[in-house]
Design a protein around this motif. Structure first.
Motif, PDB file in Angstrom:
ATOM      1  N   SER A   1       1.265  -9.410   7.829  1.00  0.00           N
ATOM      2  CA  SER A   1       0.007  -8.704   7.308  1.00  0.00           C
ATOM      3  C   SER A   1       0.674  -7.663   6.349  1.00  0.00           C
ATOM      4  O   SER A   1       1.624  -6.878   6.596  1.00  0.00           O
ATOM      5  CB  SER A   1      -0.813  -8.188   8.363  1.00  0.00           C
ATOM      6  OG  SER A   1      -1.231  -9.219   9.448  1.00  0.00           O
ATOM      7  N   HIS A   2      -0.299  -7.577   5.186  1.00  0.00           N
ATOM      8  CA  HIS A   2       0.191  -6.597   4.110  1.00  0.00           C
ATOM      9  C   HIS A   2      -1.034  -5.786   3.769  1.00  0.00           C
ATOM     10  O   HIS A   2      -1.890  -6.681   3.830  1.00  0.00           O
ATOM     11  CB  HIS A   2       1.051  -7.186   3.238  1.00  0.00           C
ATOM     12  CG  HIS A   2       2.226  -7.992   3.532  1.00  0.00           C
ATOM     13  ND1 HIS A   2       3.562  -7.387   3.673  1.00  0.00           N
ATOM     14  CD2 HIS A   2       2.426  -9.403   3.816  1.00  0.00           C
ATOM     15  CE1 HIS A   2       4.268  -8.440   4.122  1.00  0.00           C
ATOM     16  NE2 HIS A   2       3.790  -9.341   4.031  1.00  0.00           N
ATOM     17  N   ILE A   3      -0.961  -4.799   3.346  1.00  0.00           N
ATOM     18  CA  ILE A   3      -1.827  -3.948   2.685  1.00  0.00           C
ATOM     19  C   ILE A   3      -1.382  -3.324   1.361  1.00  0.00           C
ATOM     20  O   ILE A   3      -0.369  -2.614   1.646  1.00  0.00           O
ATOM     21  CB  ILE A   3      -2.665  -2.814   3.447  1.00  0.00           C
ATOM     22  CG1 ILE A   3      -3.027  -3.268   4.925  1.00  0.00           C
ATOM     23  CG2 ILE A   3      -3.598  -2.209   2.828  1.00  0.00           C
ATOM     24  CD1 ILE A   3      -3.267  -1.958   5.908  1.00  0.00           C
ATOM     25  N   LEU A   4      -2.069  -3.754   0.279  1.00  0.00           N
ATOM     26  CA  LEU A   4      -1.627  -3.234  -1.154  1.00  0.00           C
ATOM     27  C   LEU A   4      -2.658  -2.289  -1.497  1.00  0.00           C
ATOM     28  O   LEU A   4      -3.927  -2.479  -1.459  1.00  0.00           O
ATOM     29  CB  LEU A   4      -1.733  -4.542  -1.937  1.00  0.00           C
ATOM     30  CG  LEU A   4      -0.096  -5.564  -2.090  1.00  0.00           C
ATOM     31  CD1 LEU A   4      -0.310  -6.236  -0.814  1.00  0.00           C
ATOM     32  CD2 LEU A   4      -0.522  -6.472  -3.193  1.00  0.00           C
ATOM     33  N   LEU A   5      -2.002  -1.266  -1.916  1.00  0.00           N
ATOM     34  CA  LEU A   5      -2.937  -0.072  -2.216  1.00  0.00           C
ATOM     35  C   LEU A   5      -2.807   0.366  -3.634  1.00  0.00           C
ATOM     36  O   LEU A   5      -1.456   0.249  -4.241  1.00  0.00           O
ATOM     37  CB  LEU A   5      -2.562   1.171  -1.502  1.00  0.00           C
ATOM     38  CG  LEU A   5      -2.841   1.038   0.142  1.00  0.00           C
ATOM     39  CD1 LEU A   5      -2.036   2.427   0.736  1.00  0.00           C
ATOM     40  CD2 LEU A   5      -4.172   0.865   0.446  1.00  0.00           C
ATOM     41  N   GLY A   6      -3.767   0.359  -4.450  1.00  0.00           N
ATOM     42  CA  GLY A   6      -3.692   0.953  -5.740  1.00  0.00           C
ATOM     43  C   GLY A   6      -5.016   0.847  -6.361  1.00  0.00           C
ATOM     44  O   GLY A   6      -6.001   0.730  -5.647  1.00  0.00           O
ATOM     45  N   GLN A   7      -5.221   0.966  -7.795  1.00  0.00           N
ATOM     46  CA  GLN A   7      -6.184   0.418  -8.387  1.00  0.00           C
ATOM     47  C   GLN A   7      -6.556  -1.037  -8.221  1.00  0.00           C
ATOM     48  O   GLN A   7      -5.584  -1.867  -8.245  1.00  0.00           O
ATOM     49  CB  GLN A   7      -6.449   0.766  -9.793  1.00  0.00           C
ATOM     50  CG  GLN A   7      -6.278   2.225 -10.191  1.00  0.00           C
ATOM     51  CD  GLN A   7      -6.754   2.603 -11.540  1.00  0.00           C
ATOM     52  OE1 GLN A   7      -7.753   2.510 -12.286  1.00  0.00           O
ATOM     53  NE2 GLN A   7      -5.507   3.053 -12.343  1.00  0.00           N
ATOM     54  N   THR A   8      -7.685  -1.612  -8.064  1.00  0.00           N
ATOM     55  CA  THR A   8      -7.890  -2.780  -7.898  1.00  0.00           C
ATOM     56  C   THR A   8      -9.080  -3.256  -9.150  1.00  0.00           C
ATOM     57  O   THR A   8      -9.914  -2.814  -9.270  1.00  0.00           O
ATOM     58  CB  THR A   8      -8.280  -3.681  -6.455  1.00  0.00           C
ATOM     59  OG1 THR A   8      -9.644  -2.642  -6.049  1.00  0.00           O
ATOM     60  CG2 THR A   8      -7.269  -2.894  -5.502  1.00  0.00           C
ATOM     61  N   LEU A   9      -8.979  -4.705  -9.386  1.00  0.00           N
ATOM     62  CA  LEU A   9      -9.641  -5.156 -10.469  1.00  0.00           C
ATOM     63  C   LEU A   9      -9.970  -6.598 -10.032  1.00  0.00           C
ATOM     64  O   LEU A   9      -9.028  -7.768  -9.469  1.00  0.00           O
ATOM     65  CB  LEU A   9      -9.148  -5.353 -11.693  1.00  0.00           C
ATOM     66  CG  LEU A   9     -10.022  -6.120 -12.717  1.00  0.00           C
ATOM     67  CD1 LEU A   9     -11.406  -5.169 -12.887  1.00  0.00           C
ATOM     68  CD2 LEU A   9      -9.353  -6.246 -14.119  1.00  0.00           C
TER      69      LEU A   9
ATOM     70  N   ARG B   1      -9.252   3.529  -6.102  1.00  0.00           N
ATOM     71  CA  ARG B   1      -8.373   3.610  -5.100  1.00  0.00           C
ATOM     72  C   ARG B   1      -8.558   2.547  -3.898  1.00  0.00           C
ATOM     73  O   ARG B   1      -9.298   2.742  -3.094  1.00  0.00           O
ATOM     74  CB  ARG B   1      -8.214   4.997  -4.464  1.00  0.00           C
ATOM     75  CG  ARG B   1      -7.183   5.144  -3.037  1.00  0.00           C
ATOM     76  CD  ARG B   1      -5.769   5.010  -3.711  1.00  0.00           C
ATOM     77  NE  ARG B   1      -5.021   5.334  -2.551  1.00  0.00           N
ATOM     78  CZ  ARG B   1      -3.514   4.968  -2.696  1.00  0.00           C
ATOM     79  NH1 ARG B   1      -2.881   4.533  -4.028  1.00  0.00           N
ATOM     80  NH2 ARG B   1      -2.749   5.294  -1.826  1.00  0.00           N
ATOM     81  N   GLY B   2      -8.071   1.555  -4.218  1.00  0.00           N
ATOM     82  CA  GLY B   2      -8.628   0.209  -3.510  1.00  0.00           C
ATOM     83  C   GLY B   2      -7.456  -0.334  -2.840  1.00  0.00           C
ATOM     84  O   GLY B   2      -6.314   0.067  -2.740  1.00  0.00           O
ATOM     85  N   ALA B   3      -7.991  -1.204  -1.842  1.00  0.00           N
ATOM     86  CA  ALA B   3      -7.070  -1.900  -1.015  1.00  0.00           C
ATOM     87  C   ALA B   3      -7.070  -3.434  -0.807  1.00  0.00           C
ATOM     88  O   ALA B   3      -8.278  -4.059  -1.102  1.00  0.00           O
ATOM     89  CB  ALA B   3      -7.282  -1.448   0.265  1.00  0.00           C
TER      90      ALA B   3
END
Length: 432
Positions: free
Chosen positions: A8-16, A34-36
């Motif tokens: 399992s991974h969580i990527l954080l940053g701006q998301t599109l 600030r998305g995930a």
């Protein structure tokens, strides 16, 4: 590919992401400052604001700060055997094929050489954020095996097919109607649907196939309707005149395919610059895909694809580099060229439309929009992380941005592999 213990991974940053097609609905894009993105066992399980997302216990967190996380780019039409001869100088289509393409493609009967170029191609594609490629191979079964073997080793979703030619090509690049059918069928039965791979029935284009070969490949497609079929159409005016001479009873270029069972919803027609009204109407009627190859169209001097008009008319359109006729492995550069060509047609494509073409639009023409091309639960986790400040020139423009599109557009227009901060394939980082 990097080994990781976490599933399992969580990527954080701006998301599109996209809730629809921005050509039809300007409100379709979804941007989180600030998305995930939550990934479990190679699949996206949830997306949303980082402060509200449900985080799986034990998930590994990857914080990309202000960088933009989006679906990996999808190159819907390219020629991996032309990797080594990209940017060959100064020819029209037919001359370019004879002087550069055919001599290079003749080398792909050598399995070791095919493997070398396949590995080089995927290295270059991934470095530019391309996670799915649809390629023409050569007439050699070895070229198909090399591409699929390398894609499978990397866990990629990839598609290709043996390129079939039984006339108007050098002796060492011609097959027959029967061998085209037999080889394609054997390769299809070996590779299609294996892991993340898909076989594409591939007549190069009508000038290099006799009616008998087109008929044989149409019959094969009728037997395997879940496969895609790819070819070229109406790239240059000289080519269209040549087709008319070779098929004097055909109504038009499209009819050379239609008459032999090579028109259908799972067809991919590369270039499609100079279509007649009848051709456009029939392609739309059956729901076939058009693939825009803008850097190739300018490099070889083919003409101006009418992206906005064809989308407005209801056509399905994807985007592609067409390497090596295309002059870049970068889908960012390809988006920039699509913008520039559309400007010459009097329409400024919006950044959201360009990003959609390179992800959701290409996934749609490949009939893979339920698997790739978007950030949404259930989608395969093929992702790219864009640095929107990758060079000094881009950073100084992005610093003045008033919204996400003013921030993204400089990277589309001036970005290259330096803008690719991370690439994920099947839920695992292969460039980070």
């Amino acid at each position: 590919m990097e080994a990781m213990t976490a599933k399992s991974h969580i990527l954080l940053g701006q998301t599109l992401s996209f809730d629809g097609d921005p050509f039809n609905d300007p409100g379709a894009p979804r941007h989180e400052t600030r998305g995930a993105v939550v990934v479990e066992d190679g699949v996206i399980t949830s997306t949303g604001p980082a402060d509200t997302i449900q985080r799986p216990a034990g998930a590994q967190v990857h914080d990309y700060g202000e960088k933009l996380i989006t679906a990996g780019f999808i190159d819907a039409h390219m020629h991996y055997p032309q990797t080594a001869m990209i940017a060959s100088w100064g020819k029209r289509l037919i001359d370019w094929l004879n002087d550069y393409t055919f001599p290079e493609e003749a080398r792909f009967g050598d399995r070791a050489y095919a493997q070398e170029i396949a590995a080089r191609y995927f290295d270059l594609a991934l470095a530019h954020g391309t996670t799915t490629s649809v390629s023409y191979a050569t007439i050699h079964p070895e070229s198909v095996d090399a591409y699929f073997t390398e894609a499978q080793r990397r866990g990629l979703r990839a598609l290709t097919g043996k390129t079939c030619m039984d006339r108007n090509a050098p002796d060492d690049l011609r097959d027959t109607a029967q061998s085209a059918y037999d080889d394609s069928k054997a390769l299809l039965e070996t590779w299609h649907g294996r892991d993340r791979l898909g076989y594409v029935i591939t007549p190069r284009f009508s000038p290099t196939s006799t009616p008998e070969q087109l008929e044989a490949l149409g019959a094969l497609w009728a037997e395997h309707t879940d496969c895609l079929m790819q070819t070229h159409i109406s790239e240059q005016v000289e080519e269209i005149a040549w087709v008319h001479d070779l098929f004097p009873t055909a109504r038009d270029y499209l009819d050379t395919y239609e008459a032999h069972g090579l028109l259908g919803t799972r067809a991919l027609y590369g270039h499609a610059i100079h279509l007649t009204e009848r051709e456009e109407a029939r392609i739309k009627e059956v729901g076939a895909g058009l693939v825009h190859c803008p850097t190739s169209n300018t490099f070889i001097g083919s003409g101006l694809f009418e992206t906005a008009r064809l989308k407005s008319a209801g056509h399905r359109v994807g985007l592609a580099t067409d390497t090596g006729g295309g002059s870049s492995f970068s889908m960012l550069r390809t988006m920039a060229a699509a913008y520039e060509l559309s400007q010459l047609r009097g329409t400024a494509l919006h950044p959201s439309q360009l990003m959609w073409l390179a992800t959701c639009g290409s996934a749609d023409v490949l009939h893979l929009r339920d698997k790739i091309g978007n950030l949404a639960p259930g989608m395969e986790a093929d992702l790219v992380v864009l640095d929107l400040h990758s060079t000094a020139a881009i950073a100084q423009r992005a610093a003045r941005a008033n919204d996400i599109w003013e921030a993204v557009f400089p990277t589309i227009m001036m970005g290259d592999d330096r803008a690719i901060s991370a690439v994920w394939v099947g839920g695992r980082p292969c460039l980070d």
